[in-house]
Design an enzyme around this catalytic site. Structure first.
Site, PDB file in Angstrom:
ATOM      1  NE  ARG A   1      -0.672   7.333  -4.086  1.00 33.95           N
ATOM      2  CZ  ARG A   1      -1.109   8.822  -4.066  1.00 33.95           C
ATOM      3  NH1 ARG A   1      -2.050   9.296  -3.211  1.00 33.95           N
ATOM      4  NH2 ARG A   1      -2.349   8.712  -4.846  1.00 33.95           N
TER       5      ARG A   1
ATOM      6  CB  SER B   1      -0.469   4.976 -10.093  1.00 33.32           C
ATOM      7  OG  SER B   1      -2.015   5.685 -10.458  1.00 33.32           O
TER       8      SER B   1
ATOM      9  CD  GLU C   1       1.795   5.167  -6.296  1.00 39.30           C
ATOM     10  OE1 GLU C   1       1.114   6.104  -6.525  1.00 39.30           O
ATOM     11  OE2 GLU C   1       0.744   4.183  -5.520  1.00 39.30           O
TER      12      GLU C   1
HETATM   13  C1  LIG Z   1      -5.720  -1.222  -9.372  1.00 41.47           C
HETATM   14  C2  LIG Z   1      -5.301  -0.579  -7.984  1.00 41.47           C
HETATM   15  C3  LIG Z   1      -5.344   0.814  -7.582  1.00 41.47           C
HETATM   16  C4  LIG Z   1      -4.897   1.609  -7.084  1.00 41.47           C
HETATM   17  N1  LIG Z   1      -5.463   2.909  -6.736  1.00 41.47           N
HETATM   18  C5  LIG Z   1      -4.483   3.502  -6.031  1.00 41.47           C
HETATM   19  C6  LIG Z   1      -4.931   4.796  -5.319  1.00 41.47           C
HETATM   20  O1  LIG Z   1      -5.780   5.286  -5.661  1.00 41.47           O
HETATM   21  N2  LIG Z   1      -4.203   5.133  -3.952  1.00 41.47           N
HETATM   22  C7  LIG Z   1      -3.646   4.851  -3.941  1.00 41.47           C
HETATM   23  O2  LIG Z   1      -2.739   5.562  -2.648  1.00 41.47           O
HETATM   24  N3  LIG Z   1      -2.762   3.688  -3.809  1.00 41.47           N
HETATM   25  C8  LIG Z   1      -3.499   2.802  -5.046  1.00 41.47           C
HETATM   26  N4  LIG Z   1      -3.184   1.329  -5.454  1.00 41.47           N
HETATM   27  C9  LIG Z   1      -2.657   0.379  -4.693  1.00 41.47           C
HETATM   28  C10 LIG Z   1      -1.795   0.005  -3.271  1.00 41.47           C
HETATM   29  O3  LIG Z   1      -3.673  -0.561  -3.487  1.00 41.47           O
HETATM   30  C11 LIG Z   1      -2.457   1.178  -2.150  1.00 41.47           C
HETATM   31  O4  LIG Z   1      -0.122   1.314  -1.850  1.00 41.47           O
HETATM   32  C12 LIG Z   1      -2.822   0.142  -0.468  1.00 41.47           C
HETATM   33  O5  LIG Z   1      -2.903   0.320   0.294  1.00 41.47           O
HETATM   34  C13 LIG Z   1      -1.630  -1.251  -0.678  1.00 41.47           C
HETATM   35  O6  LIG Z   1      -2.248  -2.245   0.133  1.00 41.47           O
HETATM   36  P1  LIG Z   1      -2.225  -4.094   0.548  1.00 41.47           P
HETATM   37  O7  LIG Z   1      -2.086  -4.593   1.694  1.00 41.47           O
HETATM   38  O8  LIG Z   1      -1.796  -4.733  -1.091  1.00 41.47           O
HETATM   39  O9  LIG Z   1      -0.069  -3.751   0.331  1.00 41.47           O
HETATM   40  P2  LIG Z   1       0.661  -5.022   0.771  1.00 41.47           P
HETATM   41  O10 LIG Z   1       1.287  -4.890  -1.567  1.00 41.47           O
HETATM   42  O11 LIG Z   1       0.696  -6.340   0.593  1.00 41.47           O
HETATM   43  O12 LIG Z   1       2.285  -4.289   0.791  1.00 41.47           O
HETATM   44  C14 LIG Z   1       2.542  -3.136   0.152  1.00 41.47           C
HETATM   45  C15 LIG Z   1       4.052  -2.207   1.552  1.00 41.47           C
HETATM   46  O13 LIG Z   1       3.305  -1.861   2.632  1.00 41.47           O
HETATM   47  C16 LIG Z   1       4.427  -2.139   3.754  1.00 41.47           C
HETATM   48  N5  LIG Z   1       2.517  -3.443   4.419  1.00 41.47           N
HETATM   49  C17 LIG Z   1       1.566  -3.583   3.823  1.00 41.47           C
HETATM   50  N6  LIG Z   1       1.012  -3.698   5.358  1.00 41.47           N
HETATM   51  C18 LIG Z   1       1.440  -3.452   6.039  1.00 41.47           C
HETATM   52  C19 LIG Z   1       1.451  -3.483   7.611  1.00 41.47           C
HETATM   53  N7  LIG Z   1       0.815  -3.644   8.562  1.00 41.47           N
HETATM   54  N8  LIG Z   1       1.941  -3.129   8.058  1.00 41.47           N
HETATM   55  C20 LIG Z   1       4.063  -2.774   7.751  1.00 41.47           C
HETATM   56  N9  LIG Z   1       4.323  -2.471   6.425  1.00 41.47           N
HETATM   57  C21 LIG Z   1       2.912  -3.410   5.802  1.00 41.47           C
HETATM   58  C22 LIG Z   1       4.618  -4.324   2.281  1.00 41.47           C
HETATM   59  O14 LIG Z   1       5.484  -4.536   3.777  1.00 41.47           O
HETATM   60  C23 LIG Z   1       4.865  -3.370   1.084  1.00 41.47           C
HETATM   61  O15 LIG Z   1       5.839  -2.027   1.528  1.00 41.47           O
HETATM   62  C24 LIG Z   1      -3.860   0.791  -6.320  1.00 41.47           C
HETATM   63  C25 LIG Z   1      -2.855  -0.765  -6.896  1.00 41.47           C
HETATM   64  C26 LIG Z   1      -3.840  -1.075  -7.641  1.00 41.47           C
HETATM   65  C27 LIG Z   1      -3.449  -2.319  -7.707  1.00 41.47           C
END
Ligand SMILES: Cc1cc2nc3c(=O)[nH]c(=O)nc-3n(C[C@H](O)[C@H](O)[C@H](O)COP(=O)(O)OP(=O)(O)OC[C@H]3O[C@@H](n4cnc5c(N)ncnc54)[C@H](O)[C@@H]3O)c2cc1C
Length: 370
Positions: free
Chosen positions: A182, A255, A362
């Protein structure tokens, strides 16, 4: 340069649009958060590098937001109705799947689960266990997403990065991101923007070797990718871990705490404290796995044993633990960021008081901290 002049300047670049109305609550899955200065939507990678370069040159704080599924943002309840950030949204969703070579490329704006679905449809293996994870492809390296025994670092080969310090946009090897559980060196630093990713998958129609008990009774076996994707989606739905706007158990950031990694002696000490509170039988069932730096404990298990059951603190509360999964903090509809933060602190402190383990959130926090 004031916001009006700046947005006019940015809009001159092909593929840039300005949105002045969206709030962080609109853009995140926890659905809390105040209003950014404005949001810049970029429909191609060159536009994204241009926008970030210009904002950085004027020292304007910015944050990349994908689908906001790993973000907790302060709002008016914490004195932050307006946040001093410009949001940059990367809206280029191309996906290229090469069935023969197993190489998959995706633009930062591609929906991650669509990437997985297209790879699986082509019979490619390696990311099927990452089915159903919300968010965009660009965010996947940021915290090295993982689930069911797989991490994207297992297959990620190259990343197209815009480095905010050197202002260079280039493909770099995934190993330069220092990917761990992570974590990557982008996660809390925002030092670079991920514009695209490339993965090398396998081409024989079989999954990566399975190690997770709910997926196999024979550790190491490989099974058809389509079957594993379906099983993983089913398991995730059962825990509220697949987004569904009609199901408040999924209004979360997934999580909320990482699984703590502690030195082996500390794990023994935790087990002793569990035994003192709940008896030897319970302590013997405490999950602990070998990990770099010691033993990885289960945050969900510790939270439950500290007395926080699913749905805590109860039906009246707007911010509650999911009724399906102890590790997810959820917004039941009207929660403020303060409600979520207060709940996170209560749980972190409760686990620390009972077992001496400090849980670490996280998601990335904006405008507030735990
Ligand atoms: C229901 C649910 C289940 C989930 N299950 C998991 C799981 O099983 N495993 C897991 O690892 N995670 C899980 N997550 C967390 C999440 O989905 C992941 O971390 C996902 O990759 C975040 O993507 P996002 O586009 O929503 O990023 P955001 O939430 O929009 O951004 C997260 C962070 O990444 C940065 N960021 C985003 N895009 C970029 C980019 N292109 N370049 C640089 N920085 C960037 C943002 O600035 C921020 O700091 C879950 C979340 C939810 C709501």
């Amino acid at each position: 340069m004031n916001d009006e002049l700046m947005t006019q300047h940015l809009k001159e670049f092909v593929g840039v649009e300005i949105d002045t109305t969206s709030t962080f609550a609109d853009m995140t899955t926890l659905r809390v958060g105040g209003k950014p200065r404005y949001t810049v939507r970029c429909s191609n990678a060159d536009a994204a590098s241009f926008v970030v370069r210009v904002l950085d040159s004027e020292n304007i704080p910015l944050v990349i937001v994908g689908d906001g599924s790993n973000l907790l943002v302060a709002d008016a309840s914490m004195g932050q109705a307006d946040l001093d950030y410009v949001v940059v949204s990367l809206d280029f969703p191309h996906i290229q799947v090469n069935q023969d070579s197993g190489i998959v490329r995706a633009g930062a704006g591609a929906n991650w689960d669509k990437v997985v679905a297209e790879a699986v449809d082509a019979g490619l293996g390696g990311i099927e266990c990452l089915s159903g994870i919300p968010g965009r492809a660009g965010a996947v390296p940021v915290q090295n997403v993982g689930a069911y025994g797989t991490e994207v670092s297992d297959v990620l080969t190259w990343v197209r990065l815009y480095d905010r310090k050197t202002q260079v946009d280039e493909w770099v090897e995934a190993s330069t991101l220092d990917l761990r559980y992570r974590y990557s060196n982008i996660k809390f630093t925002q030092r670079a923007v991920v514009l695209a990713i490339e993965m090398q998958l396998t081409t024989d129609g079989l999954s990566a070797p399975l190690n997770f008990r709910q997926l196999t009774e024979n550790p190491g076996e490989r099974r058809p990718v389509k079957e594993i994707r379906e099983t993983v989606l089913e398991l995730r739905r059962g825990k509220g871990m697949v987004l569904n706007p009609n199901d408040r158990d999924t209004w979360s950031a997934g999580s909320f705490f990482t699984n703590p990694i502690v030195p082996a002696e500390k794990a023994d000490e935790v087990a002793q404290r569990v035994a003192a509170k709940l008896g030897d039988e319970v302590a013997e069932t405490m999950p602990r796995f070998d990990a770099e730096g010691g033993k990885k404990l289960s945050a969900a298990w510790l939270i439950e044993r500290a007395g926080f059951k699913r749905g805590y603190p109860g039906i009246e509360a707007q911010a509650r633990l999911s009724t399906l999964h102890t590790l997810a903090l959820t917004n039941r509809g009207e929660a403020t960021s303060k409600d979520i933060v207060d709940l996170a602190r209560t749980i972190r402190d409760g686990v620390f008081d009972e077992f001496g383990v400090k849980l670490v959130p996280e998601p990335v926090w904006l405008g507030t901290e735990i």
